[in-house]
Design a protein around this motif. Structure first.
Motif, PDB file in Angstrom:
ATOM      1  N   ILE A  32      -2.196   0.432  -4.817  1.00  0.00           N
ATOM      2  CA  ILE A  32      -1.843  -0.873  -4.269  1.00  0.00           C
ATOM      3  C   ILE A  32      -1.104  -1.632  -5.357  1.00  0.00           C
ATOM      4  O   ILE A  32      -1.545  -1.665  -6.507  1.00  0.00           O
ATOM      5  CB  ILE A  32      -3.093  -1.652  -3.814  1.00  0.00           C
ATOM      6  N   ARG A  83      -3.197  -0.996  -8.892  1.00  0.00           N
ATOM      7  CA  ARG A  83      -4.442  -0.251  -9.109  1.00  0.00           C
ATOM      8  C   ARG A  83      -4.379   1.008  -8.259  1.00  0.00           C
ATOM      9  O   ARG A  83      -3.803   1.032  -7.173  1.00  0.00           O
ATOM     10  CB  ARG A  83      -5.675  -1.077  -8.797  1.00  0.00           C
ATOM     11  N   TRP A  84      -4.936   2.060  -8.825  1.00  0.00           N
ATOM     12  CA  TRP A  84      -5.027   3.324  -8.097  1.00  0.00           C
ATOM     13  C   TRP A  84      -6.152   3.201  -7.087  1.00  0.00           C
ATOM     14  O   TRP A  84      -7.182   2.596  -7.363  1.00  0.00           O
ATOM     15  CB  TRP A  84      -5.297   4.480  -9.055  1.00  0.00           C
ATOM     16  N   THR A  85      -5.952   3.771  -5.906  1.00  0.00           N
ATOM     17  CA  THR A  85      -6.966   3.682  -4.856  1.00  0.00           C
ATOM     18  C   THR A  85      -7.513   5.042  -4.441  1.00  0.00           C
ATOM     19  O   THR A  85      -8.323   5.117  -3.520  1.00  0.00           O
ATOM     20  CB  THR A  85      -6.400   2.958  -3.619  1.00  0.00           C
ATOM     21  N   VAL A  87       0.880  -1.167   0.000  1.00  0.00           N
ATOM     22  CA  VAL A  87       0.000   0.000   0.000  1.00  0.00           C
ATOM     23  C   VAL A  87       0.913   1.211   0.000  1.00  0.00           C
ATOM     24  O   VAL A  87       1.715   1.398   0.924  1.00  0.00           O
ATOM     25  CB  VAL A  87      -0.936   0.002   1.234  1.00  0.00           C
TER      26      VAL A  87
END
Length: 143
Positions: A52, A126-128, A34
């Protein structure tokens, strides 16, 4: 995708990424990082975006001891990555052999002045969340 291929696909790779949490699932042979990835550009340098990274098919995760001269008391770690084969010096730690389908990378932890070595089959991200401008939070009173 290898960790290097993933880094190449990002605006600034994993250079100066903020590692906030690392979860290793040994049974599933996976790692989840993270982070806040540095996505800054010339007109707006201190921009980060939460993401992530999943490392799948892990063969090993080896952590060097932290340098005792480094305080290591920050809220998160600043990291960078690259291929082990591109290092100028051979790692001080023996790295096990892995299948040719695997990638072998180093993750340098600035606060420890030490490396983590990882070998796995694939990585993805992936973008969070949206971009965050960290320039607004930098204390410039000490400059």
């Amino acid at each position: 995708m290898t960790l290097d291929e993933l880094a190449i696909s990002l605006p600034n790779g994993l250079h100066d990424a903020e590692l906030h949490r690392c979860t290793i699932d040994y049974a599933a042979r996976s790692v989840q990082l993270v982070l806040k990835l540095w996505v800054g550009r010339a007109e707006q340098m201190e921009v980060y975006r939460p993401a992530i990274i999943n490392i799948i098919g892990m063969h090993f995760w080896i952590v060097e001891s932290a340098d005792p001269e480094y305080p290591g008391d920050d809220a998160w770690l600043i990291i960078d990555t690259g291929e082990v084969s591109a290092l100028e010096r051979t790692p001080a730690i023996h790295l096990p052999d892995v299948p040719q389908t695997s990638f072998v990378n180093w993750i340098y932890v600035r606060q420890w002045n030490a490396f983590i070595y990882v070998a796995a089959e694939t990585a993805d991200h992936r973008w969070t969340g949206p971009e965050e401008d960290h320039a607004q939070t930098i204390d410039r009173t000490s400059d």
